[in-house]
Every structure is written in structure tokens, then in C-alpha cells.
Design a protein around this motif. Structure first.
Motif, mmCIF file in Angstrom:
data_model
loop_
_atom_site.group_PDB
_atom_site.id
_atom_site.type_symbol
_atom_site.label_atom_id
_atom_site.label_comp_id
_atom_site.label_asym_id
_atom_site.label_seq_id
_atom_site.Cartn_x
_atom_site.Cartn_y
_atom_site.Cartn_z
ATOM 1 N N LEU A 139 10.157 3.792 -11.886
ATOM 2 C CA LEU A 139 9.010 4.761 -11.099
ATOM 3 C C LEU A 139 9.961 6.449 -10.701
ATOM 4 O O LEU A 139 10.950 6.337 -11.080
ATOM 5 N N ARG A 140 8.923 6.680 -10.311
ATOM 6 C CA ARG A 140 9.591 8.201 -9.823
ATOM 7 C C ARG A 140 10.373 8.489 -8.256
ATOM 8 O O ARG A 140 9.713 7.055 -7.701
ATOM 9 N N GLU A 141 10.901 8.693 -8.161
ATOM 10 C CA GLU A 141 11.716 9.122 -6.928
ATOM 11 C C GLU A 141 10.145 9.236 -6.032
ATOM 12 O O GLU A 141 10.041 9.791 -5.820
ATOM 13 N N ASN A 142 10.988 8.233 -5.081
ATOM 14 C CA ASN A 142 10.286 8.361 -3.215
ATOM 15 C C ASN A 142 8.512 7.351 -3.858
ATOM 16 O O ASN A 142 8.554 6.910 -3.169
ATOM 17 N N ALA A 143 8.872 7.039 -5.025
ATOM 18 C CA ALA A 143 7.323 6.358 -5.339
ATOM 19 C C ALA A 143 7.036 5.255 -4.655
ATOM 20 O O ALA A 143 5.945 4.578 -4.161
ATOM 21 N N GLU A 144 7.430 4.181 -4.112
ATOM 22 C CA GLU A 144 7.773 3.075 -3.474
ATOM 23 C C GLU A 144 7.539 3.526 -1.652
ATOM 24 O O GLU A 144 6.307 2.230 -0.790
ATOM 25 N N PHE A 159 1.623 0.918 -3.137
ATOM 26 C CA PHE A 159 1.188 0.273 -1.712
ATOM 27 C C PHE A 159 0.493 -0.757 -2.483
ATOM 28 O O PHE A 159 0.052 -2.042 -1.856
ATOM 29 N N HIS A 160 -0.902 -0.367 -2.534
ATOM 30 C CA HIS A 160 -2.198 -0.576 -3.477
ATOM 31 C C HIS A 160 -1.752 -1.465 -4.973
ATOM 32 O O HIS A 160 -2.673 -2.001 -4.163
ATOM 33 N N ALA A 161 -1.030 -0.291 -4.982
ATOM 34 C CA ALA A 161 -0.547 -1.168 -6.720
ATOM 35 C C ALA A 161 0.317 -2.851 -5.883
ATOM 36 O O ALA A 161 -0.437 -3.722 -7.022
ATOM 37 N N VAL A 162 0.874 -2.587 -5.342
ATOM 38 C CA VAL A 162 1.879 -4.031 -5.086
ATOM 39 C C VAL A 162 0.685 -5.764 -4.617
ATOM 40 O O VAL A 162 0.649 -6.248 -5.075
ATOM 41 N N VAL A 177 -4.290 -2.341 -10.925
ATOM 42 C CA VAL A 177 -3.093 -1.670 -11.043
ATOM 43 C C VAL A 177 -2.163 -0.595 -11.233
ATOM 44 O O VAL A 177 -1.866 -0.029 -11.410
ATOM 45 N N ILE A 178 -2.442 -1.091 -12.918
ATOM 46 C CA ILE A 178 -1.999 0.059 -13.368
ATOM 47 C C ILE A 178 -2.650 1.771 -13.619
ATOM 48 O O ILE A 178 -2.162 2.516 -13.355
ATOM 49 N N GLY A 179 -4.182 1.313 -13.012
ATOM 50 C CA GLY A 179 -4.393 3.045 -12.378
ATOM 51 C C GLY A 179 -4.222 3.201 -11.317
ATOM 52 O O GLY A 179 -3.267 4.432 -11.114
ATOM 53 N N PHE A 180 -2.944 2.499 -10.005
ATOM 54 C CA PHE A 180 -2.536 2.811 -9.049
ATOM 55 C C PHE A 180 -1.346 3.525 -9.154
ATOM 56 O O PHE A 180 -0.938 4.441 -8.979
#
Length: 118
Positions: free
Chosen positions: A45-50, A56-59, A102-105
Motif C-alpha cells: 500500500l501507498r504511504e498513509n493508505a491506512e 476503511f471501506h476495503a477492510v 475490495v479490489i476496486g477500493f
């Protein structure tokens, strides 16, 4: 980690709200934890992606997917079976541990590896 309260709020107006609410708190927390581990383990993931809404939506969506995903199909795929025949019926399965939603998000927050500069 995404909290259970955050996830419960996400699913309040979700089409699958009823399915999410059928699971007890411990199962939901385990699903959220597993979803985050899978996402972090499979994607760079990119930096600060979390901290993004997309993460959030993906999780949340991945947690629901894990809870409702066909366990039998998952077991077959883990054993290396990707297609089988029964009489004239041919069934082919894609690896669907990750929901297409999830892949889309995740697409905008996945770090892309372009290749090496020589």
C-alpha cells in the motif's frame, strides 16, 4: 486496526446489514483483523493508505466477504482445485479470497511497481 464500532456504523446503511448483524462481536472482530492482515500481506500500500476512506471501506467489505464466502469453495481452492466436472457440468473457480469490491477500493492506494531503472 478498524474498530468494531466503526465497522458496525459502516454496515448500518449497507445492503448486507442483516448478514453482518447475524455474527457475534468476537467473530466480527476476528473477521476485521483477518481482513486487515490479508490486505496488508497481499498488497503493497501507498504511504498513509491506512488512514484513507478507501482502506476503511476495503477492510469492512473484506471482513464481510470472509464471513459470507463459501467455505467449501475456499477449501477446494486451498487444496489446489480450480475446476472440476460432474457428469456434463464443468465448474471453474477463480481465486476469490478478495472480493472484487475490495479490489476496486484498493486500486487507488496500492503502490505500483513499474520496474527497475538501469
Amino acid at each position: 486496526m478498524i474498530s468494531l464500532n466503526q465497522a458496525d456504523e459502516y454496515f448500518l446503511n449497507h445492503l448486507q446489514c442483516e448478514k453482518w448483524s447475524t455474527f457475534n462481536e468476537q467473530v466480527k472482530e476476528n473477521a476485521l483483523h483477518t481482513a486487515e492482515n490479508l490486505i496488508k500481506g497481499h498488497f503493497t500500500l501507498r504511504e498513509n493508505a491506512e488512514g484513507t476512506t478507501a482502506y476503511f471501506h476495503a477492510v469492512c467489505e473484506q471482513a464481510l466477504h470472509l464471513l459470507t464466502f463459501s467455505k467449501e469453495r475456499f477449501q477446494l481452492q486451498n487444496e489446489g482445485i480450480h475446476d472440476y466436472r460432474i457428469d456434463d457440468i464443468h465448474i471453474q473457480m477463480n481465486n476469490a479470497i478478495f472480493s472484487p469490491i475490495v479490489i476496486g477500493f484498493l486500486k487507488p492506494i496500492i503502490k505500483k511497481n513499474i520496474g527497475k531503472i538501469v
